[in-house]
Design a protein around this motif. Structure first.
Motif, short mmCIF file in Angstrom:
data_model
loop_
_atom_site.label_atom_id
_atom_site.label_comp_id
_atom_site.label_asym_id
_atom_site.label_seq_id
_atom_site.Cartn_x
_atom_site.Cartn_y
_atom_site.Cartn_z
N HIS A 91 10.56 56.79 35.67
CA HIS A 91 11.31 55.62 35.07
C HIS A 91 10.51 54.95 34.22
O HIS A 91 9.70 55.70 33.40
CB HIS A 91 11.29 54.45 36.65
N GLN A 92 11.44 54.30 33.49
CA GLN A 92 11.84 53.25 31.93
C GLN A 92 9.70 52.76 32.81
O GLN A 92 9.92 52.18 33.58
CB GLN A 92 12.49 52.44 31.86
N ASP B 255 20.10 59.67 34.76
CA ASP B 255 20.91 58.27 35.25
C ASP B 255 20.22 57.50 34.69
O ASP B 255 19.21 56.78 34.19
CB ASP B 255 20.27 58.10 37.01
N VAL B 256 21.34 57.16 33.62
CA VAL B 256 21.91 55.90 33.00
C VAL B 256 22.08 54.93 33.14
O VAL B 256 23.43 55.18 33.27
CB VAL B 256 21.76 56.66 31.20
N ASP B 257 21.82 54.03 32.91
CA ASP B 257 22.21 52.70 33.26
C ASP B 257 21.93 51.31 32.22
O ASP B 257 20.93 50.58 32.03
CB ASP B 257 21.58 51.98 34.87
N GLY B 258 22.84 51.61 30.93
CA GLY B 258 22.22 50.78 30.51
C GLY B 258 21.46 50.99 29.08
O GLY B 258 21.14 51.54 28.86
N ASP B 259 20.24 50.33 29.06
CA ASP B 259 18.59 50.64 28.76
C ASP B 259 17.89 51.40 29.87
O ASP B 259 16.51 52.08 29.31
CB ASP B 259 17.68 49.85 28.25
N SER B 260 18.24 51.46 31.22
CA SER B 260 17.49 51.22 32.01
C SER B 260 17.65 53.64 32.08
O SER B 260 18.68 53.78 32.19
CB SER B 260 18.14 51.27 33.15
N VAL B 261 16.58 54.35 32.03
CA VAL B 261 16.68 55.14 32.30
C VAL B 261 16.01 56.15 33.32
O VAL B 261 14.40 55.69 33.22
CB VAL B 261 16.49 56.74 30.82
N TYR B 262 16.93 57.01 34.28
CA TYR B 262 15.79 57.91 35.75
C TYR B 262 15.99 58.80 35.50
O TYR B 262 17.27 59.02 35.14
CB TYR B 262 16.09 56.85 36.70
#
Length: 110
Positions: free
Chosen positions: A45-46, A25-32
């Motif tokens: 999580h990041q 699940d990628v949201d911009g620079d955030s990755v789960y």
């Protein structure tokens, strides 16, 4: 969930070790990133040392049928020994390993 500098790389290593697909699940620079094993979601999580310092997460313990075989499998795949195996009950042993990304995980079993 645990925190990692590179959640995607952590998940892919575990996905390969456990022979399960990796979900992202990628949201911009955030990755789960996560894997599902026996109905349990194990995710990364990041890392953000300001909000969620590494080393303060609980250690996840995997119940295994053969602690020695599971430990050897993870060591052969690149994990390193942390502590144990320790006998904590007549038919229960535990150990802890560090994956290649710095996450401490435990194994519990006979």
């Amino acid at each position: 969930m645990t925190f990692a500098v590179d959640p995607e790389a952590s998940a892919h290593w575990w996905g390969e070790v456990l022979n399960v697909p990796v979900n992202l699940d990628v949201d911009g620079d955030s990755v789960y990133a996560w894997v599902m094993v026996a109905g349990v979601e194990y995710g990364w999580h990041q890392a953000d040392d300001e909000r969620s310092p590494r080393g303060r997460s609980p250690v996840v313990y995997w119940a295994v049928d053969d602690l020695d075989a599971a430990r050897k499998h993870l060591l052969d795949a690149g994990a390193v020994h942390h502590r144990g195996p320790l006998k904590v009950a007549p038919s229960r042993r535990i150990c802890q390993l560090i994956d290649p990304f710095g996450t401490c995980v435990g194994l519990e079993g006979p």
